[in-house]
Design a protein around this motif. Structure first.
Motif, PDB file in Angstrom:
ATOM      1  N   ASP A  51       4.833  21.009  57.616  1.00 34.34           N
ATOM      2  CA  ASP A  51       5.764  21.980  56.915  1.00 34.34           C
ATOM      3  C   ASP A  51       6.252  21.178  55.653  1.00 34.34           C
ATOM      4  N   LEU A  52       6.899  19.827  55.961  1.00 35.44           N
ATOM      5  CA  LEU A  52       7.464  19.263  54.726  1.00 35.44           C
ATOM      6  C   LEU A  52       6.676  18.979  53.560  1.00 35.44           C
ATOM      7  N   TRP A  53       5.375  18.635  54.186  1.00 39.63           N
ATOM      8  CA  TRP A  53       4.331  18.438  53.226  1.00 39.63           C
ATOM      9  C   TRP A  53       3.836  19.474  52.341  1.00 39.63           C
ATOM     10  N   LYS A  85      15.371  28.202  56.614  1.00 44.20           N
ATOM     11  CA  LYS A  85      14.395  29.322  56.388  1.00 44.20           C
ATOM     12  C   LYS A  85      15.008  30.419  55.866  1.00 44.20           C
ATOM     13  N   ASP A  86      14.523  31.388  55.288  1.00 48.27           N
ATOM     14  CA  ASP A  86      14.957  32.466  54.636  1.00 48.27           C
ATOM     15  C   ASP A  86      15.084  33.737  55.595  1.00 48.27           C
ATOM     16  N   GLU A  87      15.354  34.966  55.161  1.00 52.59           N
ATOM     17  CA  GLU A  87      15.314  35.982  56.207  1.00 52.59           C
ATOM     18  C   GLU A  87      13.899  36.507  56.442  1.00 52.59           C
ATOM     19  N   ASN A  88      12.749  36.082  55.825  1.00 57.49           N
ATOM     20  CA  ASN A  88      11.483  36.478  56.212  1.00 57.49           C
ATOM     21  C   ASN A  88      10.728  35.207  57.037  1.00 57.49           C
ATOM     22  N   GLY A  89      11.657  34.086  57.267  1.00 57.76           N
ATOM     23  CA  GLY A  89      10.941  33.127  58.218  1.00 57.76           C
ATOM     24  C   GLY A  89      10.291  32.145  57.296  1.00 57.76           C
ATOM     25  N   ASN A  90      10.442  32.149  56.261  1.00 60.43           N
ATOM     26  CA  ASN A  90       9.752  31.014  55.347  1.00 60.43           C
ATOM     27  C   ASN A  90      10.719  30.050  55.132  1.00 60.43           C
ATOM     28  N   TRP A  91      10.157  28.770  54.892  1.00 60.83           N
ATOM     29  CA  TRP A  91      10.864  27.413  54.811  1.00 60.83           C
ATOM     30  C   TRP A  91      11.083  27.414  53.181  1.00 60.83           C
ATOM     31  N   LYS A  92      12.406  27.070  53.098  1.00 60.49           N
ATOM     32  CA  LYS A  92      12.853  26.912  51.706  1.00 60.49           C
ATOM     33  C   LYS A  92      13.286  25.699  51.278  1.00 60.49           C
ATOM     34  N   SER A  93      13.623  24.850  52.387  1.00 62.64           N
ATOM     35  CA  SER A  93      13.920  23.440  52.057  1.00 62.64           C
ATOM     36  C   SER A  93      13.784  22.597  53.312  1.00 62.64           C
ATOM     37  N   PHE A 132      19.327   9.958  53.859  1.00 66.61           N
ATOM     38  CA  PHE A 132      18.583  11.062  53.136  1.00 66.61           C
ATOM     39  C   PHE A 132      17.214  10.708  52.801  1.00 66.61           C
ATOM     40  N   LEU A 133      16.381  10.549  53.610  1.00 68.36           N
ATOM     41  CA  LEU A 133      14.971   9.996  53.121  1.00 68.36           C
ATOM     42  C   LEU A 133      13.922  10.501  52.381  1.00 68.36           C
ATOM     43  N   VAL A 134      13.751  11.743  52.856  1.00 70.44           N
ATOM     44  CA  VAL A 134      12.633  12.721  52.273  1.00 70.44           C
ATOM     45  C   VAL A 134      13.258  14.033  52.120  1.00 70.44           C
ATOM     46  N   GLY A 135      13.343  14.793  50.933  1.00 74.42           N
ATOM     47  CA  GLY A 135      13.709  16.258  50.977  1.00 74.42           C
ATOM     48  C   GLY A 135      13.092  16.720  49.859  1.00 74.42           C
ATOM     49  N   ARG A 168      -1.712  12.740  52.759  1.00 73.78           N
ATOM     50  CA  ARG A 168      -1.114  13.733  53.972  1.00 73.78           C
ATOM     51  C   ARG A 168      -1.032  13.203  55.235  1.00 73.78           C
ATOM     52  N   ASP A 169      -2.226  12.545  55.906  1.00 71.51           N
ATOM     53  CA  ASP A 169      -2.225  12.081  57.098  1.00 71.51           C
ATOM     54  C   ASP A 169      -1.331  10.772  57.431  1.00 71.51           C
ATOM     55  N   SER A 170      -1.314  10.065  56.348  1.00 71.03           N
ATOM     56  CA  SER A 170      -0.221   8.820  56.331  1.00 71.03           C
ATOM     57  C   SER A 170       1.171   9.411  56.493  1.00 71.03           C
ATOM     58  N   PHE A 171       1.376  10.191  55.516  1.00 69.78           N
ATOM     59  CA  PHE A 171       2.937  10.760  55.469  1.00 69.78           C
ATOM     60  C   PHE A 171       3.206  11.130  56.813  1.00 69.78           C
ATOM     61  N   CYS A 172       2.490  12.231  57.165  1.00 64.15           N
ATOM     62  CA  CYS A 172       2.780  13.018  58.467  1.00 64.15           C
ATOM     63  C   CYS A 172       2.895  11.924  59.824  1.00 64.15           C
ATOM     64  N   SER A 173       2.037  11.093  59.767  1.00 59.75           N
ATOM     65  CA  SER A 173       2.063   9.985  60.795  1.00 59.75           C
ATOM     66  C   SER A 173       3.189   9.255  60.982  1.00 59.75           C
TER      67      SER A 173
END
Length: 333
Positions: A184-186, A226-234, A247-250, A204-209
């Protein structure tokens, strides 16, 4: 002293043998996970004992010119020296040995075809001035951290009333959720960054691992809004060690709302750190837009050094132009 390239096993063994005062950026899982082309040097004494390591990521600054830098999300690295331990060396002896190690590293780098170095040193790195003696430019920059000498309530009362209002409004509009996963963060990264910026990131694989493995070791948590529709916003990955929450990755989805979805996540991380009696480190504060946002949380400004060296013709011309510009317009670092 003899310098050679070392592999991930030697790096990990050396890292684990040191005292627990190394920052999260040099953790083997994180460093190798974020590096596209890791290049780690080891410095050995005459008895074959590993005295120091220096981790880099190799990048191409210009066609045909290799540069030793740092990976994304590794704000500060620099040489990692062996802990003095029970050797009983005087401070002068330790400094003298570390100077010889730095000199050996730089001689090896020069002889290996690298034309430039660009890297941030850890906050409080005591040998920073010696790089200047060896011909490297030394620039000081500012990072920010919140020390654990305040409680969350005390810090909250010190925030500007308008900033507190924005945090509250964003908290009401979005739902904080601790079930964010690395994928999700990716995906948030993919939505928010330009194509050029994406090329700087690991796979992607390296980051997530790397994120998953650090979480499994209890060294971080993923939190999102998440917003009211369940979508990730941040979303953010809050890494931590014995002394600090980072605060490493955002990433935050671009929108026109005045209530930034990242504010409740920042406050969540700060609250997490202060309740655990740890410092909170704002990684990435070299970006002006983020710098302004972070300063609203009343942090302590902490200087750190960055070393630069470029022997290429383009690099020398750039350095000469910057020196002229500073002299002409009285610009300071």
């Amino acid at each position: 002293m003899k310098v050679s390239q070392i592999d991930i096993k030697i790096y990990t063994d050396f890292y684990n043998s040191q005292e627990n005062d190394l920052n999260i950026y040099s953790h083997p899982l994180w460093f190798f996970g974020m590096s596209n082309k890791p290049y780690v040097l080891g410095c050995y004494n005459d008895e074959g004992e590993l005295m120091a390591i220096w981790p880099f990521n190799v990048v191409k600054r210009f066609p045909g010119i290799k540069c030793l830098s740092q990976p994304m999300f590794c704000q500060s690295l620099g040489p990692i020296f062996q802990s003095p331990g029970a050797e009983g060396l005087s401070m002068n002896s330790v400094i003298s040995r570390q100077r010889k190690i730095i000199s050996s590293f730089l001689e090896f780098i020069h002889s290996s075809g690298f034309r430039c170095i660009s890297q941030g040193l850890p906050i409080g790195f005591s040998m920073a001035q010696y790089f200047h003696h060896y011909g490297l430019e030394l620039n000081y920059r500012i990072s920010y951290r919140i020390s654990p000498d305040r409680t969350s309530d005390e810090l909250w009362s010190q925030l500007h009333a308008d900033h507190r209002r924005k945090i509250r409004k964003a908290s009401e509009k979005y739902t904080l959720c601790k079930r964010l996963d690395p994928e999700d963060l990716w995906e948030l990264k993919e939505k928010t960054l330009s194509t050029h910026q994406k090329d700087l990131y690991p796979s992607r694989d390296s980051f997530c691992s790397a994120v998953d493995e650090l979480r499994a070791l209890g060294k971080g948590q993923l939190v999102g809004l998440k917003d009211e529709n369940g979508n990730w916003k941040s979303g953010v990955f809050l890494a931590e060690d014995d002394l600090t929450v980072y605060f490493l990755v955002g990433f935050t989805e671009k929108n026109s709302d005045s209530e930034s979805p990242s504010l409740p996540l920042l406050w969540h991380g700060i609250d997490l750190a202060l309740k655990a009696k740890k410092s909170f480190d704002f990684e990435g504060t070299m970006v002006a837009r983020l710098d302004r946002n972070f300063r609203r949380f009343v942090p302590e400004a902490v200087p750190y050094a960055r070393i630069e060296w470029d022997s290429s013709l383009l690099g020398q011309l750039k350095s000469a132009w910057q020196r002229w510009r500073k002299s002409k317009f009285h610009i300071s670092e």
